[in-house]
Design a protein around this motif. Structure first.
Motif: not given
Length: 205
Positions: A5, A11, A48, A59, A85
């Motif tokens: 990442r 995000e 990403h 993402t 994640y």
């Protein structure tokens, strides 16, 4: 767990089963193609896409669920990594886009339910809510669905959302990514970006 990442504070993630069109949607949103692997389950790392000036990353997390030719242990490992994640970055994730196949999602959910299992799509939808990530369900491949309202209402019921589906426009977004028909999704994502005070990110959606 995934460790690729970029160092970004905000995000949006795409999650979902294999073969539901996440990579196609990612390409539609960014204008760039991404290697999805030659067959489902091959790609184990997220894709990403971040922009230099803005503190933001989009993402595409690896697909999970049944994949032909991929052993169950590996499938479960992928799902575990996806969950970890999202848990690890929940505070930075402004919305989680759960991509499903509008033509088969209801049947897949019912098949797992009939076997006494918690369907992956339902589990992930509830998980996003539990960790404080507003979910948006991108119901993809709607060009193949004839009974549009009936199908979307049925999906809402299985996700614990009271029909009709139209009242959930910030949560349920019928799209056809391969045709570039994604406006319901971008509208829903913008709703959650606005709620988070990040109207500056509208330019990406």
């Amino acid at each position: 767990m995934f460790d690729t990442r970029p160092d970004r504070g905000a995000e949006v993630v795409l999650v979902g089963r294999s073969n539901v069109g996440k990579s196609t949607l990612m390409r539609e949103l960014t204008g760039h193609s991404f290697d999805a692997g030659s067959r489902p389950g091959v790609t184990r790392q997220p894709n990403h896409y971040d922009w230099a000036p803005e503190d933001f990353v989009l993402t595409d997390l690896p697909g999970f669920g049944f994949m032909a030719g991929v052993e169950e242990q590996r499938r479960e490992a992928i799902k575990t990594d996806v969950v970890r994640y999202v848990e690890a970055h929940a505070e930075e994730i402004l919305t989680g886009v759960l991509v499903v196949d509008g033509n088969s999602a209801v049947e897949i959910i019912d098949r797992h339910t009939d076997r006494g299992e918690l369907p992956h799509d339902v589990e992930l939808f509830e998980f996003l809510r539990d960790v404080g990530v507003p979910p948006v369900v991108a119901v993809n491949k709607m060009d193949k669905v004839e009974d549009r309202d009936e199908r979307l209402n049925a999906l809402c019921e299985r996700l614990g959302l009271y029909p009709p589906w139209q009242q959930w426009d910030e949560t349920v977004a019928p799209i056809t990514a391969k045709r570039g028909s994604i406006e319901p999704l971008t509208d829903a994502v913008r709703h959650h970006l606005h709620e988070a005070g990040r109207d500056d990110l509208f330019t990406f959606f």
